[in-house]
Motif scaffolding. Structure first.
Motif, short mmCIF file in Angstrom:
data_model
loop_
_atom_site.label_atom_id
_atom_site.label_comp_id
_atom_site.label_asym_id
_atom_site.label_seq_id
_atom_site.Cartn_x
_atom_site.Cartn_y
_atom_site.Cartn_z
N ALA A 447 -114.80 15.56 -73.51
CA ALA A 447 -113.39 15.73 -73.17
C ALA A 447 -112.97 14.78 -72.05
CB ALA A 447 -113.13 17.17 -72.75
N GLU A 448 -113.80 14.64 -71.03
CA GLU A 448 -113.49 13.73 -69.93
C GLU A 448 -113.34 12.30 -70.43
OE1 GLU A 448 -112.74 14.24 -66.90
OE2 GLU A 448 -113.23 16.36 -66.63
N ALA A 449 -114.26 11.89 -71.31
CA ALA A 449 -114.19 10.53 -71.84
C ALA A 449 -112.92 10.32 -72.65
CB ALA A 449 -115.42 10.25 -72.70
N ALA A 450 -112.51 11.34 -73.41
CA ALA A 450 -111.29 11.23 -74.22
C ALA A 450 -110.06 11.15 -73.34
CB ALA A 450 -111.19 12.43 -75.17
N ILE A 451 -110.01 11.94 -72.30
CA ILE A 451 -108.87 11.89 -71.38
C ILE A 451 -108.78 10.52 -70.71
CG2 ILE A 451 -107.91 12.86 -69.24
CD1 ILE A 451 -109.20 15.55 -70.09
N GLU A 452 -109.91 10.00 -70.28
CA GLU A 452 -109.93 8.67 -69.66
C GLU A 452 -109.51 7.60 -70.66
OE1 GLU A 452 -110.40 5.78 -66.71
OE2 GLU A 452 -110.21 7.97 -66.61
N GLN A 453 -109.94 7.74 -71.90
CA GLN A 453 -109.57 6.78 -72.94
C GLN A 453 -108.06 6.75 -73.15
OE1 GLN A 453 -110.82 7.91 -76.91
NE2 GLN A 453 -111.09 5.79 -77.52
N VAL A 454 -107.45 7.93 -73.27
CA VAL A 454 -106.00 7.98 -73.44
C VAL A 454 -105.30 7.39 -72.21
CG1 VAL A 454 -104.02 9.55 -73.68
CG2 VAL A 454 -106.13 9.98 -74.98
N SER A 455 -105.82 7.71 -71.04
CA SER A 455 -105.23 7.22 -69.81
C SER A 455 -105.21 5.69 -69.76
CB SER A 455 -106.02 7.77 -68.61
OG SER A 455 -105.58 7.21 -67.40
N GLN A 456 -106.35 5.07 -70.11
CA GLN A 456 -106.46 3.62 -70.02
C GLN A 456 -105.75 2.91 -71.16
OE1 GLN A 456 -110.52 2.37 -69.57
NE2 GLN A 456 -110.81 3.41 -67.62
N TRP A 457 -105.98 3.35 -72.39
CA TRP A 457 -105.45 2.63 -73.53
C TRP A 457 -103.94 2.77 -73.64
CZ3 TRP A 457 -109.01 2.95 -78.46
CH2 TRP A 457 -110.33 2.65 -78.10
N ALA A 458 -103.41 3.94 -73.29
CA ALA A 458 -101.97 4.17 -73.42
C ALA A 458 -101.21 3.80 -72.14
CB ALA A 458 -101.70 5.62 -73.79
N GLY A 459 -101.94 3.46 -71.09
CA GLY A 459 -101.28 3.07 -69.84
C GLY A 459 -100.70 4.23 -69.06
N VAL A 460 -101.49 5.31 -68.93
CA VAL A 460 -101.06 6.47 -68.13
C VAL A 460 -102.13 6.68 -67.05
CG1 VAL A 460 -100.24 8.84 -68.20
CG2 VAL A 460 -100.16 7.45 -70.28
N PRO A 461 -102.13 5.86 -66.00
CA PRO A 461 -103.23 5.87 -65.04
C PRO A 461 -103.41 7.18 -64.27
CG PRO A 461 -101.41 4.52 -64.24
CD PRO A 461 -101.11 4.84 -65.67
N ASP A 462 -102.35 7.97 -64.15
CA ASP A 462 -102.46 9.20 -63.38
C ASP A 462 -102.55 10.44 -64.28
OD1 ASP A 462 -99.91 9.03 -64.39
OD2 ASP A 462 -98.91 9.75 -62.57
N LEU A 463 -102.96 10.26 -65.52
CA LEU A 463 -103.00 11.38 -66.47
C LEU A 463 -103.84 12.54 -65.94
CD1 LEU A 463 -102.34 12.66 -69.20
CD2 LEU A 463 -104.27 11.40 -70.18
N THR A 464 -105.04 12.25 -65.46
CA THR A 464 -105.95 13.32 -65.01
C THR A 464 -105.31 14.15 -63.90
OG1 THR A 464 -107.89 12.00 -65.60
CG2 THR A 464 -108.22 13.80 -64.03
N GLU A 465 -104.65 13.49 -62.96
CA GLU A 465 -104.06 14.21 -61.83
C GLU A 465 -102.89 15.10 -62.24
OE1 GLU A 465 -104.69 10.92 -61.83
OE2 GLU A 465 -106.51 11.07 -60.62
N ARG A 466 -102.31 14.82 -63.39
CA ARG A 466 -101.13 15.58 -63.84
C ARG A 466 -101.46 16.76 -64.74
NH1 ARG A 466 -97.74 10.63 -66.16
NH2 ARG A 466 -96.52 12.34 -67.07
N ILE A 467 -102.74 16.97 -65.04
CA ILE A 467 -103.13 18.06 -65.92
C ILE A 467 -103.05 19.40 -65.17
CG2 ILE A 467 -105.07 19.07 -67.21
CD1 ILE A 467 -105.99 16.18 -67.77
N VAL A 468 -102.32 20.35 -65.74
CA VAL A 468 -102.17 21.67 -65.11
C VAL A 468 -102.79 22.79 -65.95
CG1 VAL A 468 -100.09 21.00 -63.85
CG2 VAL A 468 -99.86 21.99 -66.14
#
Length: 546
Positions: A447-468
């Motif tokens: 799951a962590e790898a998938a979240i990082e992948q979406v963050s990098q490939w889609a250009g959402v660098p702060d995705l992890t910090e925004r997860i609630v």
């Protein structure tokens, strides 16, 4: 147990889409129908999960083959328009590609031209309009636009003949193969069945990204482009020519509609009621000790699954329809001597992939993602080979659904709903998921790898910090909660040996009155296929009662 006027007492096992659809159709035919579901809610794989104002579909999320849904609703005296608020998605989906360059694009093709080096990192939107998709293919590879037109013409023709002759049949005779339109196409249909989708696409397109877009439908079938017959290029007639629809309220709402229609047609629904044994008696009509039916159904033993329950009772029946996982139905609910598909049969079969599901509630907006987004790695052969070989791909291709792009009801105001699916081996040993990172280590790492992948490939660098809100589901959850064979998310893969008339049949060869519906049997995987499987059981029972 036989009712008046040819009616029968029927028990349907399993409250997923196939079970609800089968029960509704049989009840509408006048039969007395009970449906038993082990869990506390109906829907099966098409379930929902809610937390803090977020509502997640935990299974299917693509509304394809709308003509199949329309036909099913028509059989119940209604229509899709009357039951669902369907929205056209445009783009139908967005495709992201692994940004790092590589020698071949992972499809066995020659390197892309240097002039395309930057463009190959850009996402491609698939439109609801065929003409737009033709233009986009042409922009990526000169000549690919015209090639796509020819490809889609073949896909549409193949889809039409499949729908008319092969999908709505149980293959109990050779008549589907004798129709004039099948005979006229035999010279084309036979090679389509014997060749792979990967080769079929590669002969028509050079550009790796276009090959991936056209090969991806194999994943919907629990297979891969190199194993799925090229006959399945017909699936491109759905998403590239008519777009993709979405039912407002999500697929959980679709299940609610089916529950209501089942009840309105007289089905008695029993949640918290697990089938533990299919009951039979000796079939006096059976002669000899060879193959064939040796018994007939008399009912099903069920157990109360409510907290503090555990009591058992018997529901008598003339006819049983199991829509539970076919492997579970055969190897757990029946004794060995009455199994049409024993464990030894399954040992020779190929499962579709397992999956790690990641459900995320995210603060703020995510315009970078479409309603549906696909993330493709460059080395596709390695990706699929890893899954088939029992290891988790690294990196892994993934699918992301953002239903909040279309449906405000699935997330609180100012938030987004994300569902990530990472195909992995069908192996319950990978573990269980959990909430807030509390699943087994292997699942949370994926799951962590998938979240990082979406963050990098889609250009959402702060995705992890925004997860609630966060929840994961692993193959062990599918095995335990749904009885899924090998913990797979789909069912037996659509390889040549597991497609069409080669797929497991929908009637027991050993027990009279026992039928099957769902993804494990004819015609196969997917919500539309499950609806068709319900109608096939209805047809077989009508024929048996003539």
């Amino acid at each position: 147990m036989r009712g008046e006027g040819g009616t029968r007492r029927i028990v349907v096992i399993g409250g997923g889409i196939a079970g609800l659809a089968t029960a509704a159709l049989l009840a509408r035919d006048g039969h007395s129908v009970d449906l038993v579901e082990a869990r506390d809610a109906f829907g099966g794989r098409a379930g929902t999960w809610e937390q803090d104002g977020f509502r997640f579909d935990t299974g299917p999320s693509w509304y394809l083959m709308p003509d199949v849904f329309e036909r099913f609703f028509g059989l119940l005296g209604t229509s899709a328009a009357a039951e669902l608020d369907l929205r056209q998605l445009d783009p139908a989906y967005r495709v992201f590609f692994e940004p790092d360059s590589g020698p071949s694009g992972g499809t066995g093709s020659p390197p892309a031209p240097p002039s395309a080096a930057h463009a190959e990192r850009d996402p491609i939107d698939i439109s609801a309009q065929t003409a737009t998709n033709v233009e986009r293919f042409e922009a990526v590879e000169p000549g690919a636009g015209r090639a796509l037109e020819r490809y889609l013409a073949s896909a549409r023709d193949t889809y039409d003949v499949a729908l008319r002759r092969f999908l709505y049949t149980s293959f109990t005779s050779i008549s589907p193969f004798l129709h004039a339109d099948v005979v006229r196409r035999a010279h084309r249909l036979v090679p389509l069945l014997l060749g792979s989708l990967e080769r079929f696409v590669a002969r028509r397109f050079r550009e790796p990204r276009l090959r991936q877009i056209l090969g991806y439908p194999a994943v919907f079938l629990g297979s891969s482009p190199d194993r799925a017959p090229s006959l399945y290029h017909l699936m491109s007639a759905m998403d590239l020519t008519g777009g993709v629809l979405y039912p407002q309220g999500g697929f959980g709402h679709l299940m609610d509609v089916l529950v209501r229609l089942a009840r309105e047609n007289g089905v008695r629904l029993h949640a918290h009621t697990a089938a533990t044994e299919i009951l039979t008696e000796t079939d006096r009509g059976h002669r000899g000790r060879g193959r064939g039916r040796r018994a007939r159904t008399t009912g099903v033993r069920v157990r109360d699954q409510t907290p503090g329950g555990g009591s058992e009772r018997v529901l008598p029946a003339d006819v049983l329809v199991s829509t539970a996982d076919l492997h579970h139905s055969e190897t757990t609910l029946l004794p060995r001597e009455l199994q049409t598909y024993p464990e030894s049969w399954w040992d020779r079969r190929t499962s579709g992939p397992g999956g790690v599901l990641v459900m995320l509630g995210v603060r703020g907006s995510l315009p970078e993602l479409a309603h549906h987004s696909l993330f493709f790695t460059r080395d596709w052969p390695a990706n699929f080979a890893a899954i088939a070989g029992g290891t988790v791909p690294d990196p892994a291709s993934a699918y992301v659904c953002r239903p909040s792009a279309t449906d405000a009801s699935v997330a609180p105001a100012g938030h987004e709903n994300l569902f990530i699916l990472v195909p992995v081996p069908a192996d319950p040993g990978l573990g269980h998921g959990g909430t807030d990172g509390g699943g087994d280590p292997a699942i949370e790492s994926i799951a962590e790898a998938a979240i990082e992948q979406v963050s990098q490939w889609a250009g959402v660098p702060d995705l992890t910090e925004r997860i609630v809100v966060r929840r994961t589901v692993g193959p062990a959850d599918f095995a335990e909660d749904l009885g899924a064979w090998r913990g797979g998310i789909l069912g037996p893969a659509h390889t040549l040996a597991q497609s069409a008339f080669f797929r497991a049949g929908n009637a027991s060869k050993r027990v009279a009155g026992l039928y099957y519906a769902g993804a494990g049997t004819l015609p196969g995987i997917g919500l539309p296929m499950c609806l068709i499987s319900a109608e096939l059981v209805q047809q077989r029972l009508r024929e048996a009662l003539r």
